[in-house]
Design a protein around this motif. Structure first.
Motif, PDB file in Angstrom:
ATOM      1  N   UNK A  95       0.694  -1.291  -0.043  1.00 10.88           N
ATOM      2  CA  UNK A  95       0.026   0.103  -0.004  1.00 10.88           C
ATOM      3  C   UNK A  95       0.890   1.181  -0.088  1.00 10.88           C
ATOM      4  N   UNK A  96       0.311   2.191  -0.586  1.00  9.97           N
ATOM      5  CA  UNK A  96       1.245   3.637  -0.598  1.00  9.97           C
ATOM      6  C   UNK A  96       1.671   4.079   0.587  1.00  9.97           C
ATOM      7  N   UNK A  97       0.849   3.975   1.787  1.00  9.48           N
ATOM      8  CA  UNK A  97       0.955   4.389   3.219  1.00  9.48           C
ATOM      9  C   UNK A  97       2.327   3.884   3.684  1.00  9.48           C
ATOM     10  N   UNK A  98       2.577   2.510   3.076  1.00 11.43           N
ATOM     11  CA  UNK A  98       3.636   1.790   3.844  1.00 11.43           C
ATOM     12  C   UNK A  98       5.210   2.314   3.367  1.00 11.43           C
ATOM     13  N   UNK A  99       4.994   3.358   2.415  1.00 10.45           N
ATOM     14  CA  UNK A  99       6.420   3.890   1.953  1.00 10.45           C
ATOM     15  C   UNK A  99       6.450   5.389   2.352  1.00 10.45           C
ATOM     16  N   UNK A 106      12.608   5.664   8.156  1.00 12.41           N
ATOM     17  CA  UNK A 106      11.875   4.451   8.180  1.00 12.41           C
ATOM     18  C   UNK A 106      11.479   4.170   9.548  1.00 12.41           C
ATOM     19  N   UNK A 107      10.257   3.893   9.595  1.00 12.95           N
ATOM     20  CA  UNK A 107       9.695   3.526  10.943  1.00 12.95           C
ATOM     21  C   UNK A 107       9.492   2.290  11.529  1.00 12.95           C
ATOM     22  N   UNK A 170       2.979   0.744   8.267  1.00  4.47           N
ATOM     23  CA  UNK A 170       3.346   2.202   7.807  1.00  4.47           C
ATOM     24  C   UNK A 170       4.629   2.635   7.792  1.00  4.47           C
ATOM     25  N   UNK A 171       5.072   3.507   6.748  1.00  5.86           N
ATOM     26  CA  UNK A 171       6.165   4.072   6.849  1.00  5.86           C
ATOM     27  C   UNK A 171       7.700   3.032   6.702  1.00  5.86           C
ATOM     28  N   UNK A 172       7.485   1.863   6.581  1.00  4.18           N
ATOM     29  CA  UNK A 172       8.676   0.838   6.736  1.00  4.18           C
ATOM     30  C   UNK A 172       9.599   0.775   5.584  1.00  4.18           C
ATOM     31  N   UNK A 173       9.124   1.329   4.426  1.00  9.30           N
ATOM     32  CA  UNK A 173       9.996   1.583   3.229  1.00  9.30           C
ATOM     33  C   UNK A 173       9.840   2.699   2.616  1.00  9.30           C
TER      34      UNK A 173
END
Length: 279
Positions: A95-99, A106-107, A170-173
């Motif tokens: 999903x876009x939110x994962x980037x 990166x979180x 979220x935000x791991x990539x």
């Protein structure tokens, strides 16, 4: 979100000039205008200093982000099952939110310390299509970019046949830092791809060794789903992720991860723990 041309002296603000017609790069891509705007901006003065901008993922709200797993020979060997590479690529959705964007952390979530890196090249679709022939596939590419396809390892395969959870915190990539307009197959044929953590090389390989070519990937995916302008396809990581060390080496706050590819650029992110907020 704004878009522009990145130059050594700063950013030419193209959204200020064309935003009414094309609100984001997704609309620019759909119009086939990416290279035209880049050429136009080459002769204009920079509007913003590099230090004044914050990067987002280059294509906002893409309809699809499709990732290819196990696409280098040494990566296939990691599984130690004696099996040759399969006839078709393994795929999963993010999903876009994962980037997040270049230069942003990166979180690492509180649920797991097993945040890992995967440096990859990503292609952005410019011309949509279904059942695209391999011979025509690269004519559907608008641009190239980079991806750190960060993964929470102990959330991969928490149930049968399922990697979705570990790939979508979220935000791991990250994706970025920018889009490089695609003009010629030589941009993809034999490109060195490298991932570094705190300056140490962890992954290094060349696209000429990919098990599934960019042409094959586009053809295969478009067999079962219609590709549309702005779709992002993340094309596989070399061996050398932190999970393969003995013992495994996970990313921790303060680490710096860099993904670099010839002719595309350098994607850089730090690592930070998630800050809990009241509900």
């Amino acid at each position: 979100m704004k878009y522009g041309l990145v130059r050594q002296d700063g950013i030419v603000d193209l959204s200020a000039r064309h935003g009414a017609r094309w609100p984001s790069l997704r609309e620019v891509i759909a119009a086939g205008a990416l290279s035209t705007l880049a050429d136009e901006a080459a002769g204009l003065a920079a509007d913003h200093a590099m230090a004044d901008i914050v990067y987002e993922i280059p294509v906002p709200a893409p309809e699809k982000i499709i990732c290819v797993g196990v696409n280098f020979p040494d990566r296939n060997e990691e599984y130690k099952d004696g099996q040759a590479a399969p006839a078709n690529p393994s795929l999963f959705i993010r999903f876009p939110r994962s980037f997040t964007g270049h230069g942003r952390p990166l979180i690492r979530p509180p649920e797991s310390a097993q945040l890992d890196y995967e440096g990859e090249i990503a292609i952005v679709i410019g011309k949509g299509g279904r059942r695209i022939a391999q011979a025509d596939a690269l004519g559907h590419v608008a641009a190239l970019t980079l991806c750190n396809e960060g993964t929470i390892r102990d959330w991969v395969r928490p149930a049968k046949f399922n990697v979705t959870q570990g790939k979508n915190f979220d935000a791991t990539g990250s994706i970025g830092p920018w889009l490089v307009p695609y003009t010629d197959e030589s941009q993809l044929t034999d490109v060195k791809l490298e991932t570094r953590v705190n300056g140490a090389v962890r992954q290094s390989d060349r696209t000429s060794r990919m098990i599934f070519s960019f042409r094959k990937i586009i053809h295969y995916i478009s067999t079962f789903t219609t590709l549309v302008p702005g779709d992002v396809i993340v094309c596989g990581t070399p061996t050398g992720a932190g999970a393969r060390f003995d013992p495994p080496v996970w990313l921790k706050p303060g680490d710096v991860v860099e993904v670099e590819a010839e002719g595309i650029g350098l994607l850089r992110n730090t690592i930070a723990d998630e800050v809990s907020r009241p509900c």
